[in-house]
Design a protein around this motif. Structure first.
Motif, PDB file in Angstrom:
ATOM      1  N   GLY A 189      10.877  -2.729  11.277  1.00 30.97           N
ATOM      2  CA  GLY A 189       9.620  -3.227  10.732  1.00 30.97           C
ATOM      3  C   GLY A 189       9.317  -2.668   9.357  1.00 30.97           C
ATOM      4  N   GLU A 190       8.113  -2.972   8.880  1.00 33.89           N
ATOM      5  CA  GLU A 190       7.693  -2.565   7.551  1.00 33.89           C
ATOM      6  C   GLU A 190       7.170  -1.134   7.572  1.00 33.89           C
ATOM      7  OE1 GLU A 190       5.609  -5.178   4.238  1.00 33.89           O
ATOM      8  OE2 GLU A 190       4.152  -4.450   5.704  1.00 33.89           O
ATOM      9  N   ILE A 191       7.564  -0.349   6.581  1.00 32.12           N
ATOM     10  CA  ILE A 191       7.085   1.023   6.457  1.00 32.12           C
ATOM     11  C   ILE A 191       5.696   0.999   5.845  1.00 32.12           C
ATOM     12  CG2 ILE A 191       7.486   3.242   5.320  1.00 32.12           C
ATOM     13  CD1 ILE A 191      10.502   2.604   5.477  1.00 32.12           C
ATOM     14  N   GLU A 192       4.741   1.589   6.547  1.00 35.05           N
ATOM     15  CA  GLU A 192       3.342   1.556   6.112  1.00 35.05           C
ATOM     16  C   GLU A 192       2.871   2.944   5.714  1.00 35.05           C
ATOM     17  OE1 GLU A 192       0.838  -0.658   8.829  1.00 35.05           O
ATOM     18  OE2 GLU A 192       2.619  -1.556   9.721  1.00 35.05           O
ATOM     19  N   VAL A 193       1.634   3.009   5.201  1.00 31.46           N
ATOM     20  CA  VAL A 193       1.087   4.281   4.730  1.00 31.46           C
ATOM     21  C   VAL A 193       1.096   5.317   5.843  1.00 31.46           C
ATOM     22  CG1 VAL A 193      -0.973   5.437   3.848  1.00 31.46           C
ATOM     23  CG2 VAL A 193      -0.324   3.189   2.949  1.00 31.46           C
ATOM     24  N   ARG A 194       0.764   4.902   7.070  1.00 28.41           N
ATOM     25  CA  ARG A 194       0.705   5.870   8.170  1.00 28.41           C
ATOM     26  C   ARG A 194       2.072   6.451   8.525  1.00 28.41           C
ATOM     27  NH1 ARG A 194      -0.414   0.955  11.009  1.00 28.41           N
ATOM     28  NH2 ARG A 194       1.343   0.293  12.333  1.00 28.41           N
ATOM     29  N   ASP A 195       3.148   5.805   8.051  1.00 31.39           N
ATOM     30  CA  ASP A 195       4.496   6.325   8.308  1.00 31.39           C
ATOM     31  C   ASP A 195       4.895   7.399   7.305  1.00 31.39           C
ATOM     32  OD1 ASP A 195       4.998   4.466  10.438  1.00 31.39           O
ATOM     33  OD2 ASP A 195       5.287   2.911   8.900  1.00 31.39           O
ATOM     34  N   LEU A 196       4.149   7.507   6.210  1.00 28.98           N
ATOM     35  CA  LEU A 196       4.497   8.458   5.158  1.00 28.98           C
ATOM     36  C   LEU A 196       4.126   9.879   5.563  1.00 28.98           C
ATOM     37  CD1 LEU A 196       3.229   6.461   2.030  1.00 28.98           C
ATOM     38  CD2 LEU A 196       5.553   6.539   2.963  1.00 28.98           C
ATOM     39  N   PRO A 197       4.824  10.890   5.015  1.00 31.12           N
ATOM     40  CA  PRO A 197       4.456  12.289   5.290  1.00 31.12           C
ATOM     41  C   PRO A 197       3.089  12.602   4.690  1.00 31.12           C
ATOM     42  CG  PRO A 197       6.155  12.180   3.600  1.00 31.12           C
ATOM     43  CD  PRO A 197       6.007  10.794   4.149  1.00 31.12           C
ATOM     44  N   PRO A 198       2.428  13.661   5.174  1.00 25.11           N
ATOM     45  CA  PRO A 198       1.060  13.965   4.724  1.00 25.11           C
ATOM     46  C   PRO A 198       0.899  14.099   3.220  1.00 25.11           C
ATOM     47  CG  PRO A 198       1.625  15.276   6.647  1.00 25.11           C
ATOM     48  CD  PRO A 198       2.878  14.566   6.232  1.00 25.11           C
ATOM     49  N   ASN A 199       1.879  14.690   2.557  1.00 22.78           N
ATOM     50  CA  ASN A 199       1.732  14.896   1.120  1.00 22.78           C
ATOM     51  C   ASN A 199       1.759  13.590   0.338  1.00 22.78           C
ATOM     52  OD1 ASN A 199       4.543  14.805   1.862  1.00 22.78           O
ATOM     53  ND2 ASN A 199       5.052  15.438  -0.223  1.00 22.78           N
ATOM     54  N   LEU A 200       2.194  12.497   0.981  1.00 20.85           N
ATOM     55  CA  LEU A 200       2.147  11.180   0.360  1.00 20.85           C
ATOM     56  C   LEU A 200       1.036  10.319   0.932  1.00 20.85           C
ATOM     57  CD1 LEU A 200       5.959  10.388   0.172  1.00 20.85           C
ATOM     58  CD2 LEU A 200       4.410  10.478  -1.759  1.00 20.85           C
ATOM     59  N   ALA A 201       0.868  10.344   2.248  1.00 20.79           N
ATOM     60  CA  ALA A 201      -0.110   9.462   2.897  1.00 20.79           C
ATOM     61  C   ALA A 201      -1.537   9.825   2.555  1.00 20.79           C
ATOM     62  CB  ALA A 201       0.083   9.505   4.419  1.00 20.79           C
ATOM     63  N   GLU A 246       0.832  -1.204   0.000  1.00 19.82           N
ATOM     64  CA  GLU A 246       0.000   0.000   0.000  1.00 19.82           C
ATOM     65  C   GLU A 246       0.872   1.261   0.000  1.00 19.82           C
ATOM     66  OE1 GLU A 246      -0.255  -2.459   2.166  1.00 19.82           O
ATOM     67  OE2 GLU A 246      -2.105  -3.457   1.500  1.00 19.82           O
ATOM     68  N   ALA A 247       1.924   1.245   0.836  1.00 16.24           N
ATOM     69  CA  ALA A 247       2.815   2.409   0.883  1.00 16.24           C
ATOM     70  C   ALA A 247       3.512   2.606  -0.459  1.00 16.24           C
ATOM     71  CB  ALA A 247       3.843   2.229   1.998  1.00 16.24           C
ATOM     72  N   MET A 248       3.915   1.511  -1.101  1.00 13.09           N
ATOM     73  CA  MET A 248       4.565   1.617  -2.411  1.00 13.09           C
ATOM     74  C   MET A 248       3.610   2.199  -3.451  1.00 13.09           C
ATOM     75  SD  MET A 248       7.318   1.270  -4.116  1.00 13.09           S
ATOM     76  CE  MET A 248       8.363   0.257  -3.069  1.00 13.09           C
ATOM     77  N   GLU A 249       2.327   1.854  -3.370  1.00 12.57           N
ATOM     78  CA  GLU A 249       1.357   2.422  -4.301  1.00 12.57           C
ATOM     79  C   GLU A 249       1.248   3.933  -4.121  1.00 12.57           C
ATOM     80  OE1 GLU A 249      -0.240   1.144  -6.914  1.00 12.57           O
ATOM     81  OE2 GLU A 249       1.057  -0.580  -6.525  1.00 12.57           O
ATOM     82  N   HIS A 250       1.320   4.396  -2.872  1.00  8.22           N
ATOM     83  CA  HIS A 250       1.298   5.834  -2.632  1.00  8.22           C
ATOM     84  C   HIS A 250       2.536   6.499  -3.230  1.00  8.22           C
ATOM     85  CE1 HIS A 250      -2.095   6.719   0.255  1.00  8.22           C
ATOM     86  NE2 HIS A 250      -2.158   5.402   0.160  1.00  8.22           N
ATOM     87  N   LEU A 251       3.692   5.832  -3.134  1.00  2.30           N
ATOM     88  CA  LEU A 251       4.907   6.389  -3.749  1.00  2.30           C
ATOM     89  C   LEU A 251       4.735   6.498  -5.257  1.00  2.30           C
ATOM     90  CD1 LEU A 251       7.882   4.605  -1.893  1.00  2.30           C
ATOM     91  CD2 LEU A 251       6.621   6.656  -1.232  1.00  2.30           C
ATOM     92  N   LYS A 252       4.103   5.490  -5.862  1.00  3.01           N
ATOM     93  CA  LYS A 252       3.939   5.487  -7.312  1.00  3.01           C
ATOM     94  C   LYS A 252       2.938   6.531  -7.789  1.00  3.01           C
ATOM     95  CE  LYS A 252       5.141   0.604  -8.004  1.00  3.01           C
ATOM     96  NZ  LYS A 252       4.659  -0.741  -8.401  1.00  3.01           N
ATOM     97  N   SER A 253       2.012   6.917  -6.914  1.00  6.14           N
ATOM     98  CA  SER A 253       1.008   7.903  -7.322  1.00  6.14           C
ATOM     99  C   SER A 253       1.504   9.337  -7.157  1.00  6.14           C
ATOM    100  CB  SER A 253      -0.275   7.712  -6.492  1.00  6.14           C
ATOM    101  OG  SER A 253      -0.053   8.083  -5.137  1.00  6.14           O
ATOM    102  N   TYR A 254       2.677   9.488  -6.558  1.00  2.00           N
ATOM    103  CA  TYR A 254       3.236  10.814  -6.290  1.00  2.00           C
ATOM    104  C   TYR A 254       4.077  11.259  -7.485  1.00  2.00           C
ATOM    105  CZ  TYR A 254       5.876  14.345  -3.572  1.00  2.00           C
ATOM    106  OH  TYR A 254       6.439  15.495  -3.096  1.00  2.00           O
TER     107      TYR A 254
END
Length: 457
Positions: free
Chosen positions: A377-389, A346-354
């Protein structure tokens, strides 16, 4: 371990004297009067130095050197010769010998020459090792990409690296222009000479001329000593002129002359100094547009644009995102900055949409920050900064139901602002001046906002 020396001379008395003396100096010596047996011994083991007589039965020391270097290319050689064969000794040096010594000689002189020859061989090996390390460090191993645009860049670098052609690298900030310049330099025949980088946009105009061309003592207030400029420091190597589009018209004239004539004139001096350099320039601006607007000299543009290399923006090579993320995770994990191992799907998908306005530099900064802050641990969507999450939430319709628990207004405003900035950068193809105009902001204000978002200026 003692250095090994192979001695070949058909004069038995001299051969024994050399054998005894060199062994007393701590060397591992193998002495032969028969050169063919010496070659057989060299097939069984390697030697650090060859000490060979120039005139041997049925052959010459030159031929022995050539044959040994076929199997032991790093072998350093010293020839022994009589006064009447010095021209042949010079020929031996041309064939690859380090030096020659004339007979008769003192054994102490041989000892000194052998020590110098071995030191020379060691320095040569260290330089070879350093060059290999630099090629690995600045080669393609650290320029990550498997997308078609990056494969084309790699192909072009390989093709032009070992020439002296001037190169102009274009691309947005953060795409890795200096890394490509270093890859060109360290894959060229100038790799063991200096690579000197100058950021033309970061140095005030009043200081840039002195920085590039140097100055003589007393040329201006504060010039208490004569100082060589970057062009002279790069002599026989490569000078990298980053952000050359920011250079003033006055300095453009002087750089043009340096490129045309390969001479520089230090500030305050009337004398020219010759330089042997390869020039690689880079810019995030459209120089053809700058030429049309009169901000950049057309003749200098043509001088620089001999071999153009364009680096794609990260949004144009998103197939490389997973590869880049793994590379940076590994890099910062090795630095001991955290045990984070991967991004969730899920976090990788957010990176790809940026859209990554700061390109690879922005991505690297983000991964480094997350490795430090996550702590494992695994980096999740909630770990991303607001402009990505929260990118999906930014485009929510106005009639969306207002949640009972309320909203984080500040975070939503930040996400909305980030979305507008990204859209403006997309519309302007990454041109920050045009994006600032679309947003009715000063360029410096836009750059500050990008820095806060994790982008690059």
């Amino acid at each position: 371990m003692a250095k090994s020396i192979l001695v070949i001379d058909d004069e038995e008395v001299l051969l024994k004297a050399l054998d005894r003396y060199l062994k007393t100096q701590g060397y591992d010596v193998s002495a032969f009067s028969d050169w063919e047996k010496a070659l057989e011994a060299a097939r069984e083991r390697s030697f650090d130095l060859l000490l060979v007589d120039l005139m041997l039965p049925k052959t010459s020391g030159i031929e022995v050197i050539r044959r040994l270097r076929e199997t032991q290319p790093g072998l350093v050689s010293v020839v022994m010769t009589g006064f009447g064969t010095i021209p042949s000794a010079i020929e031996a040096i041309r064939a690859g010998a380090y030096h020659y010594v004339t007979k008769p000689f003192d054994l102490e002189d041989i000892g000194s020459l052998v020590a110098k020859a071995l030191e020379h061989a060691q320095l040569r090996e260290e330089n070879r090792s350093l060059k290999k390390q630099l090629q690995q460090k600045y080669g393609f191993e650290n320029i990550v990409g498997e997308s078609l645009p990056m494969k084309e860049v790699f192909r072009l670098v390989e093709k032009i690296a070992d020439t002296d052609s001037t190169v102009l690298i274009t691309g947005e900030s953060g795409t890795g222009k200096e890394m490509i310049a270093q890859a060109v330099h360290y894959r060229s025949r100038r790799a063991d000479r200096p690579f000197v980088a100058v950021n033309c946009g970061a140095i005030p105009e009043g200081l840039l001329e002195s920085e590039l061309f140097g100055h003589v003592k007393g040329a201006f207030t504060g010039a208490v000593t004569t100082r060589a400029g970057k062009f002279e420091q790069a002599d026989r190597g490569t000078i990298f002129l980053d952000e050359i589009g920011d250079m003033s018209p006055k300095l453009q004239v002087k750089v043009l002359r340096a490129l045309q004539e390969r001479v520089v004139q230090p500030v305050g001096s009337s004398k020219n100094r010759e330089v042997d350099i390869r020039v690689i320039a880079a810019t995030n601006q459209n120089l053809e547009e700058a030429v049309a607007q009169g901000r950049f000299r057309q003749d200098l543009f043509y001088r620089l644009n001999v071999i153009p290399i364009h680096l794609p923006a990260l949004r144009e090579r998103k197939d490389d995102l997973p590869l880049l993320v793994r590379h940076f995770l590994q890099k910062y994990r090795q630095d001991g900055r955290g045990p984070a191992t991967s991004f969730s799907p899920e976090a990788m998908e957010h990176l790809k949409s940026y859209d990554w306005p700061g390109n690879v530099r922005e991505l690297e900064n983000l991964v480094q920050r997350l490795v430090v802050l996550k702590g494992g641990g695994e980096i999740e969507v909630r770990d991303l900064p607001p402009n990505l999450a929260g990118r999906a939430a930014v485009s929510a319709p106005e009639e969306a139901v207002f949640p009972e628990e309320g909203v984080d207004l500040r975070a939503m405003v930040e996400r909305f602002e980030a979305s507008l900035i990204h859209r403006a950068l997309d519309r302007s193809a990454g041109n920050k001046n045009r994006a600032a105009q679309l947003l009715r902001l000063n360029r410096t204000t836009l750059i500050e906002k990008l820095k806060k978002m994790g982008g690059a200026s």
